[in-house]
Design an enzyme around this catalytic site. Structure first.
Site, PDB file in Angstrom:
ATOM      1  N   GLU A   1      -6.549  -9.292   0.505  1.00 56.52           N
ATOM      2  CA  GLU A   1      -6.301 -10.553   1.291  1.00 56.52           C
ATOM      3  C   GLU A   1      -7.349 -10.958   2.342  1.00 56.52           C
ATOM      4  O   GLU A   1      -7.707 -11.992   2.868  1.00 56.52           O
ATOM      5  CB  GLU A   1      -5.126 -10.199   2.394  1.00 56.52           C
ATOM      6  CG  GLU A   1      -5.292  -9.474   3.277  1.00 56.52           C
ATOM      7  CD  GLU A   1      -5.775  -8.116   3.381  1.00 56.52           C
ATOM      8  OE1 GLU A   1      -6.394  -7.339   4.066  1.00 56.52           O
ATOM      9  OE2 GLU A   1      -5.357  -7.497   2.239  1.00 56.52           O
TER      10      GLU A   1
ATOM     11  N   ARG B   1     -10.504 -11.395   1.879  1.00 59.32           N
ATOM     12  CA  ARG B   1     -11.307 -12.393   1.305  1.00 59.32           C
ATOM     13  C   ARG B   1     -10.714 -13.835   1.453  1.00 59.32           C
ATOM     14  O   ARG B   1     -11.405 -14.931   1.485  1.00 59.32           O
ATOM     15  CB  ARG B   1     -11.840 -12.278  -0.296  1.00 59.32           C
ATOM     16  CG  ARG B   1     -10.603 -12.368  -1.071  1.00 59.32           C
ATOM     17  CD  ARG B   1     -10.926 -11.157  -2.245  1.00 59.32           C
ATOM     18  NE  ARG B   1     -10.947  -9.835  -2.097  1.00 59.32           N
ATOM     19  CZ  ARG B   1     -10.917  -8.751  -2.765  1.00 59.32           C
ATOM     20  NH1 ARG B   1     -11.162  -9.078  -4.120  1.00 59.32           N
ATOM     21  NH2 ARG B   1     -10.882  -7.601  -2.600  1.00 59.32           N
TER      22      ARG B   1
ATOM     23  N   LYS C   1       0.938  -1.227   0.176  1.00 57.73           N
ATOM     24  CA  LYS C   1       0.158   0.024   0.106  1.00 57.73           C
ATOM     25  C   LYS C   1       0.816   1.274   0.047  1.00 57.73           C
ATOM     26  O   LYS C   1       2.019   1.228   0.683  1.00 57.73           O
ATOM     27  CB  LYS C   1      -1.030   0.108   1.374  1.00 57.73           C
ATOM     28  CG  LYS C   1      -1.937  -0.975   1.393  1.00 57.73           C
ATOM     29  CD  LYS C   1      -2.792  -1.036   2.571  1.00 57.73           C
ATOM     30  CE  LYS C   1      -3.956  -1.925   2.798  1.00 57.73           C
ATOM     31  NZ  LYS C   1      -4.919  -1.787   1.899  1.00 57.73           N
TER      32      LYS C   1
END
Length: 500
Positions: free
Chosen positions: A349, A351, A277
């Site tokens: 991640e 899910r 990120k």
């Protein structure tokens, strides 16, 4: 902690006195008497509509003109149109009253419920106002070594004068328990990620729930590997902190009462992994376990009331970190269900964690209904902002019930679509599915929901709540400071209480 008492006789030791007036600005006989005691201060205030109009949420704090006695301030609270009052609005009004009292540095206040509020008994109204004030009293200052004087001040006590104090106190006792469950959820979400490792978080769950008679099982990586949880384990493999699956079982109902499974995403900190990120605002990823915290909070609220229901909570606790051992884009993992998933983006991640967690819940407990809660996608925030969480469901009745309850507790849900075309977008060339859609930037929250849906067994009612936009806030609300909101606890508690 704020002390709230319900009384039949008004005390003379409170610094602030609160009265409620609607938009018609009429004083009943009790308020007329009170106004006379205060030399017409209430009537003079409402006659000047530049000062007070009675609209909902308007709070006017006025210095008392009485020279003797403890009351230093009158606090006039606007009810607006009484026919439009809801339980959620009354709670928010209680929070606003507390905040105004703090600003005026009023340490003890009395709420005087003299006039009849349409559609609500005085004890119900009293308990709702108290609940809102109690929720608004929350603070997270444990790591602050110095506080400004204004930040140190807190209202010490609220005395609520009502005609049935015993009944009001009973109603508030339940609301206080639920509020304390919300506080746990806020606390664990606000906790820095270096403190709340998966192990520490799991221990706190055990400590808070076992006294309520909830069976808690903490499953480590070795057992998860034996269970075939390749999706969850893949997310956490880059972290030095071991992943955990925490399973909570509350058996309050008979065997013929169907089981509901609550499943939460508990990504303790989400760097995005190798799909890193941006550094800006990455610190907010401490809140990426908000779904798991909502599940734990709901378990506290349900078990604390000893509700006659059977509820299972399953939360996957992991850290998504980059390292030489981290999951790579392009890896293929085998889930507990046996289905395979290509990891095209390691920052999708949540899910993967939920895939194994919802399958475990179904395999072990055979629930009638599964509700998963997760700060899953930024896409849901683009769609709904911070007003609504997204609700995806394979059952219209379940979705309608959740949405109705969400309106009642002011934890709003908006129904989002499921469609075969969204499902086709997560097909993979080399595995059963991919963890992101094949059209960049398109329908991100919908494709994420379809990923989870592939792990819901036939005949199981399912709802997925994407709370990414509502789990934390960058500004204070009527019911709490900025930071973790505790979203989902009251929604799930009321859904379970009313519909099971």
């Amino acid at each position: 902690m704020l002390n709230i008492n319900f009384v039949n006789e008004e005390s003379s030791t409170n610094q602030g006195l609160v009265v409620f007036i609607d938009e018609q600005l009429k004083l009943d006989s009790n308020l007329i008497g009170l106004d006379q005691q205060h030399h017409g201060l209430i009537s003079k205030t409402i006659q000047n509509k530049l000062q007070f109009t009675g609209k909902y949420g308007q709070i006017k704090v006025i210095p008392s003109v009485i020279k003797s006695g403890e009351v230093r301030y009158l606090i006039i609270a606007g009810l607006g149109n009484e026919e439009k009052l809801t339980e959620a609005k009354i709670e928010e009004l209680g929070g606003k009253i507390l905040q105004h009292a703090i600003c005026a540095k009023i340490s003890t206040i009395c709420l005087k419920l003299t006039n009849r509020i349409s559609r609500f008994t005085s004890q119900t109204f009293a308990s709702l106002v108290a609940s809102g004030a109690f929720l608004a009293s929350y603070r997270f200052n444990k790591y602050r070594t110095t506080l400004k004087e204004a930040e140190k001040f807190a209202v010490e006590s609220i005395e609520i004068f009502t005609d049935n104090s015993t009944e009001a106190a009973k109603l508030f006792e339940v609301k206080k328990l639920i509020a304390e469950a919300v506080f746990f959820t806020r606390d664990i979400c606000n906790e820095p990620s270096n403190i709340k490792t998966p192990q520490v978080y799991a221990e706190r769950i055990v400590d808070i729930l076992e006294p309520f008679g909830v069976d808690v099982d903490v499953i480590g990586e070795r057992e998860m590997k034996n269970l075939g949880m390749g999706a969850l384990l893949g997310v956490g493999q880059g972290s030095q902190n071991e992943s955990k699956l925490v399973v909570m079982e509350y058996k309050g109902g008979n065997k013929d009462v169907p089981t509901i499974a609550l499943v939460g995403k508990g990504v303790i900190f989400d760097t995005g992994g190798i799909s890193l990120k941006p550094s800006s605002n990455m610190h907010l990823m401490r809140y990426d376990m908000g779904g798991s915290a909502a599940v734990v909070g709901a378990m506290i609220a349900v078990a604390g009331q000893k509700l006659p229901v059977n509820i299972v909570g399953v939360v996957g606790l992991v850290e998504n970190m980059p390292s030489g051992n981290a999951q790579r884009p392009g890896d293929v993992v085998t889930t507990m269900s046996g289905q395979t998933a290509e990891v095209l983006n390691t920052d999708a991640e949540g899910r993967l964690v939920l895939a194994d967690a919802v399958w475990y819940a179904q395999e072990k407990f055979k629930p009638k209904c599964v509700i998963d809660v997760a700060t899953l996608t930024g896409a849901i925030t683009v769609a709904l902002g911070s007003t609504y969480a997204g609700c995806f469901s394979n059952n219209d009745e379940l979705a309608d019930k959740l949405i109705k309850v969400g309106e009642e507790v002011n934890e709003k849900l908006w129904r989002m679509p499921l469609h075969d075309e969204y499902d086709a977008m997560i097909n993979s060339d080399i595995a059963d599915m991919a963890n992101i859609g094949n059209v960049p930037g398109a329908a991100g929250s919908c494709t994420a929901a379809h990923f989870i849906k592939r792990f819901i067994k036939d005949g199981v009612d399912w709802a997925h709540l994407d709370i990414a936009g509502v789990a934390n806030s960058n500004k204070a609300s009527a019911l709490g400071p900025k930071g973790a909101v505790g979203y989902g606890v009251r929604l799930l508690e009321k859904f379970i209480k009313e519909y099971i």
